[in-house]
Design an enzyme around this catalytic site. Sequence first.
Site: not given
Ligand SMILES: Cc1cc2nc3c(=O)[nH]c(=O)nc-3n(C[C@H](O)[C@H](O)[C@H](O)COP(=O)(O)OP(=O)(O)OC[C@H]3O[C@@H](n4cnc5c(N)ncnc54)[C@H](O)[C@@H]3O)c2cc1C
Ligand SMILES: NC(=O)c1ccc[n+]([C@@H]2O[C@H](COP(=O)([O-])OP(=O)(O)OC[C@H]3O[C@@H](n4cnc5c(N)ncnc54)[C@H](OP(=O)(O)O)[C@@H]3O)[C@@H](O)[C@H]2O)c1
Length: 358
Positions: A139-140, A316, A356, A358
């Site tokens: 988690y960021s 991000c 970054e 994901y």
């Molecule tokens: C560097 C980094 C930073 C991140 N920062 C954040 C952050 O700040 N906030 C945040 O909320 N998350 C962040 N994430 C994502 C976070 O790490 C988790 O992946 C996310 O919270 C989901 O984890 P979980 O344990 O709840 O889900 P899990 O139990 O691990 O389930 C996830 C799995 O469910 C399946 N899945 C998910 N969606 C669907 C779908 N729609 N249909 C079918 N299958 C599906 C996929 O197989 C997926 O791998 C970050 C990820 C990375 C790599």
């Molecule tokens: N450091 C990291 O790597 C990091 C940190 C934080 C979060 N994450 C990841 O970031 C994601 C954020 O998801 P969330 O559920 O919080 O977001 P969310 O609330 O669903 O918002 C995402 C927004 O992006 C839009 N979107 C969908 N497809 C897009 C595309 N191709 N290009 C641009 N915008 C698009 C969505 O639009 P519509 O839904 O209307 O299509 C929505 O407005 C998660 O997958 C989380 O794991 C990664």
Amino acid sequence: MASAAVTAAISLPSSKSSAVPSTRTPISPPFERIPFRKVKINGRPISIRAQVTTEAPAAVEKVSKKNEEGVVTNKFKPKTPYTARCLLNTKITGDDAPGETWHMVFSTEGVIPYREGQSVGVIPDGLDKNGKPHKLRLYSIASSAIGDFGDSKTVSLCVKRLVYTNDQGEIVKGVCSNFLCDVKPGAEAKLTGPVGKEMLMPKDPNATVIMLATGTGIAPFRGFLWKMFFERHEDYKFTGLAWLFLGVPTSSSLLYKEEFEKMKEKAPNNFRLDFAVSREQTNEKGEKMYIQTRMAQYAEELWDLLKKDNTFVYMCGLKGMEKGIDDIMVTLAAEDGIDWVEYKRQLKKQEQWNVEVY
Ligand SMILES: Cc1cc2nc3c(=O)[nH]c(=O)nc-3n(C[C@H](O)[C@H](O)[C@H](O)COP(=O)(O)OP(=O)(O)OC[C@H]3O[C@@H](n4cnc5c(N)ncnc54)[C@H](O)[C@@H]3O)c2cc1C
Ligand SMILES: NC(=O)c1ccc[n+]([C@@H]2O[C@H](COP(=O)([O-])OP(=O)(O)OC[C@H]3O[C@@H](n4cnc5c(N)ncnc54)[C@H](OP(=O)(O)O)[C@@H]3O)[C@@H](O)[C@H]2O)c1
């Protein structure tokens, strides 16, 4: 050594919120404070004071973020995690938003020394389907290095609750995100890290920092922006331009909106704020307003900024956003006869294009 402090305001529009009572003693003068009008959490005015202790100002030299001094990684490993206590957990999306996002603060007692832009790992309680402890999820970090309470003893996260329907039509809850969104103040969570150097913020206080976030991808940028606008550091006074683009599905899912508006009020010449609300807004062609659609409205300006060597772009959030943003950049660069792929490669090398997703 010199010290400074400010009063910052936290605004977490929430329908559900809880916190352990604060036992923190107020920081006493001679710290300097920037007065802010207080904002409210669940009708309660809250103000948070940020105290920092920093070295005297020094000329900014370009040091690769990979070699930045004092950046700690992997202090706590999966086998030896830190057990943190939750101090506060608040839902920050509206009740009618598609999905829930929570802001939570964990006590670290100062032993997880992170920087803005790093992440932590979380090991959720319980066992997986094989009877083994769950694997960590990253988690960021959503707070600045000194944390929401300004005492360098907390870390904040911004977590979206993952719930989806699988191919069999069953509702599945993500393990770690649900664990975190349900954590009650006073309860414990196992943290690892800190990790990551990709999203460390530029040291140059006069930089242009363009931040592109979708959903919870806002997390690192909240940390950047608190440092820039809610805190007073003797070795860092932000005088550049911070430009945040935030994409969310509905206006009820806008994250930290009040905080960002307060920053804009405070530093109108140094902060630009643009939202892309995908399910409520469209562009003039009637296309869905994604973050890249909003950016396209400022295409020339953005391209001009990208030509400066002290402009830093950070992206991000959802993986899909990267291609969308590349597509508009290809067009812009081509107008100047520039190959975007090569240009981006150079920007990345100079650490001006940081991703970054994901
Ligand atoms: C560097 C980094 C930073 C991140 N920062 C954040 C952050 O700040 N906030 C945040 O909320 N998350 C962040 N994430 C994502 C976070 O790490 C988790 O992946 C996310 O919270 C989901 O984890 P979980 O344990 O709840 O889900 P899990 O139990 O691990 O389930 C996830 C799995 O469910 C399946 N899945 C998910 N969606 C669907 C779908 N729609 N249909 C079918 N299958 C599906 C996929 O197989 C997926 O791998 C970050 C990820 C990375 C790599
Ligand atoms: N450091 C990291 O790597 C990091 C940190 C934080 C979060 N994450 C990841 O970031 C994601 C954020 O998801 P969330 O559920 O919080 O977001 P969310 O609330 O669903 O918002 C995402 C927004 O992006 C839009 N979107 C969908 N497809 C897009 C595309 N191709 N290009 C641009 N915008 C698009 C969505 O639009 P519509 O839904 O209307 O299509 C929505 O407005 C998660 O997958 C989380 O794991 C990664």
